[in-house]
Design a protein around this motif. Sequence first.
Motif, PDB file in Angstrom:
ATOM      1  N   TYR A   1       0.828  -1.204   0.000  1.00  0.00           N
ATOM      2  CA  TYR A   1       0.000   0.000   0.000  1.00  0.00           C
ATOM      3  C   TYR A   1       0.862   1.253   0.000  1.00  0.00           C
ATOM      4  CZ  TYR A   1      -4.250  -2.647   1.075  1.00  0.00           C
ATOM      5  OH  TYR A   1      -5.318  -3.500   1.027  1.00  0.00           O
ATOM      6  N   ASP A   2       1.918   1.230   0.783  1.00  0.00           N
ATOM      7  CA  ASP A   2       2.795   2.385   0.942  1.00  0.00           C
ATOM      8  C   ASP A   2       4.224   1.870   0.988  1.00  0.00           C
ATOM      9  OD1 ASP A   2       3.467   5.149   1.484  1.00  0.00           O
ATOM     10  OD2 ASP A   2       3.899   4.512   3.532  1.00  0.00           O
ATOM     11  N   GLY A   3       5.096   2.441   0.166  1.00  0.00           N
ATOM     12  CA  GLY A   3       6.450   1.911   0.094  1.00  0.00           C
ATOM     13  C   GLY A   3       7.460   2.951  -0.329  1.00  0.00           C
ATOM     14  N   PRO A   4       8.687   2.523  -0.596  1.00  0.00           N
ATOM     15  CA  PRO A   4       9.786   3.464  -0.851  1.00  0.00           C
ATOM     16  C   PRO A   4       9.646   4.249  -2.151  1.00  0.00           C
ATOM     17  CG  PRO A   4      10.498   1.195  -1.248  1.00  0.00           C
ATOM     18  CD  PRO A   4       9.151   1.120  -0.600  1.00  0.00           C
ATOM     19  N   TYR A   5       9.033   3.649  -3.161  1.00  0.00           N
ATOM     20  CA  TYR A   5       8.958   4.353  -4.448  1.00  0.00           C
ATOM     21  C   TYR A   5       7.989   5.529  -4.388  1.00  0.00           C
ATOM     22  CZ  TYR A   5      11.503   0.291  -6.131  1.00  0.00           C
ATOM     23  OH  TYR A   5      12.446  -0.687  -6.294  1.00  0.00           O
TER      24      TYR A   5
ATOM     25  N   LEU B   1      -1.856   6.251  -5.723  1.00  0.00           N
ATOM     26  CA  LEU B   1      -0.905   5.911  -6.770  1.00  0.00           C
ATOM     27  C   LEU B   1      -0.166   4.680  -6.277  1.00  0.00           C
ATOM     28  CD1 LEU B   1       0.405   7.154  -9.486  1.00  0.00           C
ATOM     29  CD2 LEU B   1       2.297   7.780  -7.964  1.00  0.00           C
ATOM     30  N   SER B   2      -0.061   3.655  -7.099  1.00  0.00           N
ATOM     31  CA  SER B   2       0.551   2.407  -6.644  1.00  0.00           C
ATOM     32  C   SER B   2       2.073   2.515  -6.611  1.00  0.00           C
ATOM     33  CB  SER B   2       0.146   1.249  -7.560  1.00  0.00           C
ATOM     34  OG  SER B   2       0.848   1.320  -8.791  1.00  0.00           O
ATOM     35  N   GLU B   3       2.685   1.588  -5.905  1.00  0.00           N
ATOM     36  CA  GLU B   3       4.147   1.519  -5.864  1.00  0.00           C
ATOM     37  C   GLU B   3       4.728   1.243  -7.249  1.00  0.00           C
ATOM     38  OE1 GLU B   3       6.944   1.527  -3.130  1.00  0.00           O
ATOM     39  OE2 GLU B   3       5.430   3.108  -3.134  1.00  0.00           O
ATOM     40  N   LEU B   4       4.076   0.410  -8.031  1.00  0.00           N
ATOM     41  CA  LEU B   4       4.560   0.140  -9.388  1.00  0.00           C
ATOM     42  C   LEU B   4       4.544   1.407 -10.239  1.00  0.00           C
ATOM     43  CD1 LEU B   4       3.179  -3.301 -10.665  1.00  0.00           C
ATOM     44  CD2 LEU B   4       5.563  -2.580 -10.438  1.00  0.00           C
ATOM     45  N   GLN B   5       3.472   2.175 -10.120  1.00  0.00           N
ATOM     46  CA  GLN B   5       3.397   3.422 -10.882  1.00  0.00           C
ATOM     47  C   GLN B   5       4.500   4.385 -10.455  1.00  0.00           C
ATOM     48  OE1 GLN B   5      -0.782   4.033  -9.809  1.00  0.00           O
ATOM     49  NE2 GLN B   5      -1.261   4.209 -11.983  1.00  0.00           N
ATOM     50  N   ALA B   6       4.704   4.517  -9.161  1.00  0.00           N
ATOM     51  CA  ALA B   6       5.753   5.403  -8.669  1.00  0.00           C
ATOM     52  C   ALA B   6       7.129   4.939  -9.133  1.00  0.00           C
ATOM     53  CB  ALA B   6       5.704   5.481  -7.141  1.00  0.00           C
ATOM     54  N   ALA B   7       7.333   3.631  -9.148  1.00  0.00           N
ATOM     55  CA  ALA B   7       8.624   3.082  -9.554  1.00  0.00           C
ATOM     56  C   ALA B   7       8.973   3.460 -10.983  1.00  0.00           C
ATOM     57  CB  ALA B   7       8.620   1.562  -9.387  1.00  0.00           C
ATOM     58  N   VAL B   8       7.990   3.382 -11.905  1.00  0.00           N
ATOM     59  CA  VAL B   8       8.302   3.680 -13.302  1.00  0.00           C
ATOM     60  C   VAL B   8       8.401   5.178 -13.563  1.00  0.00           C
ATOM     61  CG1 VAL B   8       7.218   1.544 -14.063  1.00  0.00           C
ATOM     62  CG2 VAL B   8       5.890   3.658 -14.113  1.00  0.00           C
ATOM     63  N   LEU B   9       7.836   5.989 -12.689  1.00  0.00           N
ATOM     64  CA  LEU B   9       7.907   7.433 -12.868  1.00  0.00           C
ATOM     65  C   LEU B   9       9.272   8.008 -12.476  1.00  0.00           C
ATOM     66  CD1 LEU B   9       4.349   8.358 -11.587  1.00  0.00           C
ATOM     67  CD2 LEU B   9       5.231   8.824 -13.891  1.00  0.00           C
ATOM     68  N   LEU B  10       9.912   7.402 -11.513  1.00  0.00           N
ATOM     69  CA  LEU B  10      11.180   7.959 -11.020  1.00  0.00           C
ATOM     70  C   LEU B  10      12.250   8.076 -12.108  1.00  0.00           C
ATOM     71  CD1 LEU B  10      11.231   6.336  -7.495  1.00  0.00           C
ATOM     72  CD2 LEU B  10      11.297   8.798  -7.976  1.00  0.00           C
ATOM     73  N   PRO B  11      12.525   7.028 -12.896  1.00  0.00           N
ATOM     74  CA  PRO B  11      13.534   7.208 -13.954  1.00  0.00           C
ATOM     75  C   PRO B  11      13.096   8.183 -15.037  1.00  0.00           C
ATOM     76  CG  PRO B  11      12.492   5.042 -14.131  1.00  0.00           C
ATOM     77  CD  PRO B  11      12.066   5.626 -12.822  1.00  0.00           C
ATOM     78  N   GLN B  12      11.808   8.275 -15.299  1.00  0.00           N
ATOM     79  CA  GLN B  12      11.328   9.249 -16.286  1.00  0.00           C
ATOM     80  C   GLN B  12      11.541  10.675 -15.784  1.00  0.00           C
ATOM     81  OE1 GLN B  12       7.381   8.326 -18.147  1.00  0.00           O
ATOM     82  NE2 GLN B  12       7.445   6.551 -16.776  1.00  0.00           N
ATOM     83  N   LEU B  13      11.363  10.862 -14.496  1.00  0.00           N
ATOM     84  CA  LEU B  13      11.549  12.190 -13.909  1.00  0.00           C
ATOM     85  C   LEU B  13      12.993  12.662 -14.074  1.00  0.00           C
ATOM     86  CD1 LEU B  13       9.832  14.284 -12.405  1.00  0.00           C
ATOM     87  CD2 LEU B  13      10.601  13.246 -10.263  1.00  0.00           C
ATOM     88  N   GLU B  14      13.934  11.727 -13.984  1.00  0.00           N
ATOM     89  CA  GLU B  14      15.341  12.089 -14.122  1.00  0.00           C
ATOM     90  C   GLU B  14      15.672  12.577 -15.529  1.00  0.00           C
ATOM     91  OE1 GLU B  14      17.368  12.340 -11.543  1.00  0.00           O
ATOM     92  OE2 GLU B  14      15.548  11.802 -10.440  1.00  0.00           O
TER      93      GLU B  14
ATOM     94  N   SER C   1       9.643   8.236  -2.335  1.00  0.00           N
ATOM     95  CA  SER C   1      10.731   8.877  -3.092  1.00  0.00           C
ATOM     96  C   SER C   1      10.190   9.810  -4.169  1.00  0.00           C
ATOM     97  CB  SER C   1      11.626   7.809  -3.736  1.00  0.00           C
ATOM     98  OG  SER C   1      12.319   7.077  -2.759  1.00  0.00           O
ATOM     99  N   LEU C   2       9.123   9.368  -4.850  1.00  0.00           N
ATOM    100  CA  LEU C   2       8.547  10.207  -5.900  1.00  0.00           C
ATOM    101  C   LEU C   2       7.995  11.500  -5.309  1.00  0.00           C
ATOM    102  CD1 LEU C   2       7.658  10.594  -8.855  1.00  0.00           C
ATOM    103  CD2 LEU C   2       5.506   9.446  -8.240  1.00  0.00           C
ATOM    104  N   ALA C   3       7.257  11.409  -4.205  1.00  0.00           N
ATOM    105  CA  ALA C   3       6.698  12.606  -3.582  1.00  0.00           C
ATOM    106  C   ALA C   3       7.807  13.561  -3.135  1.00  0.00           C
ATOM    107  CB  ALA C   3       5.824  12.213  -2.394  1.00  0.00           C
ATOM    108  N   GLN C   4       8.851  13.003  -2.548  1.00  0.00           N
ATOM    109  CA  GLN C   4       9.963  13.842  -2.094  1.00  0.00           C
ATOM    110  C   GLN C   4      10.672  14.507  -3.268  1.00  0.00           C
ATOM    111  OE1 GLN C   4      12.853  11.793   0.328  1.00  0.00           O
ATOM    112  NE2 GLN C   4      14.217  13.546   0.449  1.00  0.00           N
TER     113      GLN C   4
END
Length: 409
Positions: free
Chosen positions: A49-53, A236-249, A56-59
């Motif tokens: 439900y709530d995790g590191p990705y 927003l799911s952890e999977l969604q957050a995970a794929v957004l982080l490299p795109q943000l970079e 990290s994305l919010a931060q």
Amino acid sequence: MGTIDSDFRLAIHGGNPVFAEGPPTWPEADEAVRAALEAAWADGSWGRYDGPYGRSLAQRLAEMHGLSHVRCCCSGTVAVELALRGLQVSAGDEVILAGYDFPGNFRAVEALGAIPVLVDICRRSWCLDATCLEAARGPRVRAIIVSHLHGGLAAMPQIRAWADRYKVAVVEDACQAPGAMIEGRLAGAWGHVGVLSFGGSKLLSAGRGGAVLTSRTDVLQRIKIYSDRGNQAYPLSELQAAVLLPQLERLAERNQRRLENATRLVQLCSEFSVLEPVTRDSATNAPSFYKLGWLLAGEQAAANRDEFLAAVRAEGVALDEGFRSFALRSNRRCRKIGDLPNSREAARATVLLHHPILIAEPPQIERVARAINKVMRVVSGITSSPEDHSAACRRPAERFGNPAHPAGS
């Protein structure tokens, strides 16, 4: 009567398309995204439900925009509604928005029982006209929704100054403009609350998703309380957050490429005055081009927009129409400031290039220009040889991609 060579004949009429392979797909195959998916699977966070990705994305988004709080959620549309609720907009209040905008923004206002107040847009920026705000002012106006659309950027310094003067909250919809710069500040950071979208077609894509950005703790707290239904109701799911982080970079790098390519494409398509491109009011502003917009100037060009779009799409270019205007909506549903002429024109005359091609190499941009100009030359009766010109001029209906209609109809 001569014949038109297949290199000049429109693809919709049997000629050779400029892009036989069609437009590029989106999201693109990105190894960094694949690695993020595999990492989320390997560490088990994909099912949390709530995790590191997500954290990290919010931060990262908060740091990037220079704001204190980011609340990720299930879509940009929901993010607009949550922003309004966080600002305590309620039934009977009025919310100013442009007469040409994403339809979900109008519905978000109605979802709260509030009343949309429609003002016009700036012509060729597709964004709310700050000079119209004074005429919209009233005792029940609680907020403004300001969207950056089609490569246009709203005049946020003027809008924010007016809103602060009259204690009106600003919701800045940057769903089409992540990473865009306005007078040295990121889009989404000018409003009292900013909104992003991570929908499947967006520059930052997770299939679905969105975020609310603010430095107001009271707004964040109200959003949390409203969203808490025993768990986070709009996650927003952890999977969604995970794929957004490299795109943000890679966002800044890709936005710069889009800007360079869009600038070049506008230059390459400047031969025809009927194609009026999005304006860039300030050299210090840097749009991010989720869509690159043009207006088809003149009643005849606008009336034949569908045929023009069909002809360009047949060449393999992803060119589409814009939104419908809110100007035709019932006066029972909204309050209108004037006749909204620019909003009406935008609805009938906008054409939009989808962004994936704008991160291509320069030769691909030249091919896009070739496709658009190919259609425009035939529409205008301008071809490369006397017999081609004669053939095109003798078939005026075909020049608009619809040979079934006789000339003058």
